[in-house]
Write a protein that holds these residues in place. Sequence first.
Motif, short mmCIF file in Angstrom:
data_model
loop_
_atom_site.label_atom_id
_atom_site.label_comp_id
_atom_site.label_asym_id
_atom_site.label_seq_id
_atom_site.Cartn_x
_atom_site.Cartn_y
_atom_site.Cartn_z
N SER A 8 0.85 -1.18 0.00
CA SER A 8 0.00 0.00 0.00
C SER A 8 0.89 1.24 0.00
O SER A 8 1.88 1.29 0.72
CB SER A 8 -0.90 0.01 1.23
N ASP A 9 0.54 2.22 -0.84
CA ASP A 9 1.35 3.44 -0.90
C ASP A 9 1.41 4.10 0.48
O ASP A 9 0.41 4.17 1.19
CB ASP A 9 0.74 4.40 -1.93
N ASP A 10 2.59 4.59 0.84
CA ASP A 10 2.76 5.16 2.18
C ASP A 10 2.47 6.65 2.24
O ASP A 10 2.56 7.24 3.32
CB ASP A 10 4.17 4.86 2.71
N ARG A 11 2.11 7.26 1.11
CA ARG A 11 1.82 8.69 1.09
C ARG A 11 0.36 9.00 0.75
O ARG A 11 -0.18 10.00 1.22
CB ARG A 11 2.72 9.39 0.06
N TYR A 12 -0.23 8.16 -0.07
CA TYR A 12 -1.59 8.45 -0.54
C TYR A 12 -2.59 7.99 0.51
O TYR A 12 -2.76 6.80 0.74
CB TYR A 12 -1.81 7.73 -1.87
N ASP A 13 -3.25 8.94 1.14
CA ASP A 13 -4.15 8.57 2.23
C ASP A 13 -5.34 9.53 2.33
O ASP A 13 -5.52 10.21 3.34
CB ASP A 13 -3.39 8.53 3.55
N PRO A 14 -6.21 9.57 1.31
CA PRO A 14 -7.41 10.38 1.41
C PRO A 14 -8.41 9.76 2.38
O PRO A 14 -8.23 8.63 2.86
CB PRO A 14 -7.94 10.38 -0.03
N ALA A 15 -9.48 10.49 2.64
CA ALA A 15 -10.46 10.05 3.64
C ALA A 15 -11.08 8.70 3.29
O ALA A 15 -11.43 7.92 4.18
CB ALA A 15 -11.54 11.11 3.80
N ALA A 16 -11.23 8.42 2.01
CA ALA A 16 -11.90 7.18 1.60
C ALA A 16 -10.93 6.01 1.42
O ALA A 16 -11.28 5.00 0.82
CB ALA A 16 -12.67 7.41 0.29
N ASN A 17 -9.72 6.15 1.96
CA ASN A 17 -8.74 5.05 1.91
C ASN A 17 -8.86 4.21 3.18
O ASN A 17 -8.55 4.70 4.27
CB ASN A 17 -7.33 5.61 1.78
N PRO A 18 -9.27 2.95 3.09
CA PRO A 18 -9.39 2.11 4.29
C PRO A 18 -8.09 1.39 4.64
O PRO A 18 -8.06 0.65 5.64
CB PRO A 18 -10.46 1.10 3.89
N LEU A 19 -7.03 1.58 3.85
CA LEU A 19 -5.82 0.78 3.99
C LEU A 19 -4.78 1.49 4.85
O LEU A 19 -4.70 2.71 4.88
CB LEU A 19 -5.23 0.46 2.62
N ARG A 69 -13.14 -7.66 -3.58
CA ARG A 69 -14.53 -7.21 -3.74
C ARG A 69 -14.61 -5.75 -3.28
O ARG A 69 -15.10 -5.46 -2.18
CB ARG A 69 -15.48 -8.09 -2.92
N PRO A 70 -14.09 -4.82 -4.09
CA PRO A 70 -14.03 -3.41 -3.65
C PRO A 70 -15.41 -2.81 -3.46
O PRO A 70 -16.33 -3.08 -4.22
CB PRO A 70 -13.28 -2.72 -4.79
N ARG A 71 -15.53 -1.98 -2.41
CA ARG A 71 -16.81 -1.34 -2.09
C ARG A 71 -16.63 0.18 -2.12
O ARG A 71 -15.62 0.71 -1.65
CB ARG A 71 -17.29 -1.77 -0.71
N GLU A 72 -17.62 0.86 -2.63
CA GLU A 72 -17.61 2.33 -2.65
C GLU A 72 -18.08 2.87 -1.30
O GLU A 72 -18.86 2.22 -0.62
CB GLU A 72 -18.54 2.84 -3.76
N PRO A 73 -17.60 4.09 -0.93
CA PRO A 73 -16.55 4.86 -1.59
C PRO A 73 -15.18 4.30 -1.25
O PRO A 73 -14.95 3.81 -0.15
CB PRO A 73 -16.75 6.26 -1.01
N LEU A 74 -14.28 4.38 -2.23
CA LEU A 74 -12.94 3.83 -2.05
C LEU A 74 -11.97 4.64 -2.88
O LEU A 74 -12.20 4.88 -4.07
CB LEU A 74 -12.91 2.37 -2.49
N SER A 75 -10.87 5.05 -2.26
CA SER A 75 -9.80 5.74 -2.96
C SER A 75 -8.49 5.24 -2.37
O SER A 75 -8.18 5.52 -1.21
CB SER A 75 -9.94 7.26 -2.79
N ALA A 76 -7.73 4.48 -3.16
CA ALA A 76 -6.52 3.85 -2.63
C ALA A 76 -5.51 3.65 -3.75
O ALA A 76 -5.88 3.34 -4.89
CB ALA A 76 -6.85 2.51 -1.98
N PRO A 125 8.36 2.56 -5.62
CA PRO A 125 7.09 3.27 -5.49
C PRO A 125 6.77 4.14 -6.70
O PRO A 125 7.59 4.35 -7.59
CB PRO A 125 7.33 4.16 -4.25
N ALA A 126 5.52 4.67 -6.68
CA ALA A 126 4.95 5.36 -7.83
C ALA A 126 5.07 6.88 -7.70
O ALA A 126 4.11 7.61 -7.95
CB ALA A 126 3.49 4.96 -7.99
N HIS A 127 6.26 7.34 -7.32
CA HIS A 127 6.44 8.78 -7.07
C HIS A 127 7.57 9.38 -7.89
O HIS A 127 8.19 10.35 -7.48
CB HIS A 127 6.68 9.02 -5.58
N GLY A 128 7.83 8.82 -9.05
CA GLY A 128 8.81 9.40 -9.94
C GLY A 128 10.19 8.77 -9.83
O GLY A 128 10.52 8.08 -8.86
#
Length: 332
Positions: free
Chosen positions: A174-185, A209-216, A281-284
């Motif tokens: 799991s990305d260690d920087r991306y953490d919006p409110a809808a991230n359960p991880l 089985r992803p469930r909305e809302p979800l941002s990860a 990681p996915a940060h350049g």
Amino acid sequence: MSALVLLENALLRLTVDPMVGGTIRSLEHRELGLSVLAKTPWKPETTPLDPAMVKDGELWLTRYTGGWPVLFPNGGDACTFGGRFHGFHGEASIAPWDMQMDERAIRLRRRFTAVPVEMEREITLDGDLLLTRETVRALGAEPARVMWGHHPSFGGDLLESPVELQSGARGFLSDDRYDPAANPLRPGGKGRWPMVPGKTKNALVDLSRPREPLSAMTCLAEFTQAWVTIRRLDNAVGVALSWDAAVFPYAWLWFELAGLAEEPWGGRTRLITVGPNTTWPAHGLAEAEARGGHLLTLAPGQEVTTEIRLHVFRPAGAVRGVDPETGRVHGA
């Protein structure tokens, strides 16, 4: 204005935008009458950008349509690396491509300005299978260190009903920087797919089985065989993406299922991106090197050729696997 080009056979129809990243903009199964690639809820700009100007994701998103761009020679954050500036998600994703086509294939070519590398892409259809074959060729006198990846974002009719994800991956990050409110991880969490660490102590989240809302923003790794499938649980349509793990040992897995309320997402965006990539990681480039991430090194004159296959199919229940030779699913 961009002019889309069309390629179709009896089962599949796709469009490509050669002026903005050579992006595969849409893909439809003609017999089923169902689309499988995401479309953003905002109207994108259709003119190409100077890659050197794409200093952040906000500007990149003005050209993002969903669909399937290619990320090269950078992925994620803009950065300076090796004395050269690399824009967000790399030159390939945003710049114009030279294009030729016939009734069998769309062929795209670009000589990059950020690195002395040339890429050739060939997109073909074989029944219900989309194949994209790519060759990168190093042209400089010194080795070129790059990130190379794909960014197919699935959505449209595919996500109009609950879905199941399956994969040949064992590892999960799991990305260690991306953490919006809808991230359960748990940021920076590691585990075994599909049961992955949640934010609550000892809690596991089933991402199959992803469930909305979800941002990860996550990553799949340690593939026994490199494939991911997304199947509607009503078995209306499914997709199977497969590739060579020797070239792309990771798959970025991004969920945006009505999770981000701010614009331009507006709580209306629904997509799942499965992105084979050389690097995490996915940060350049600069961040990947600083954190010991794997970069692809191309020696002077070296060529690397690889193929990615996408099977669009009508499921007959859970997928048992993907044939490594044909790219088609078992159990469809």
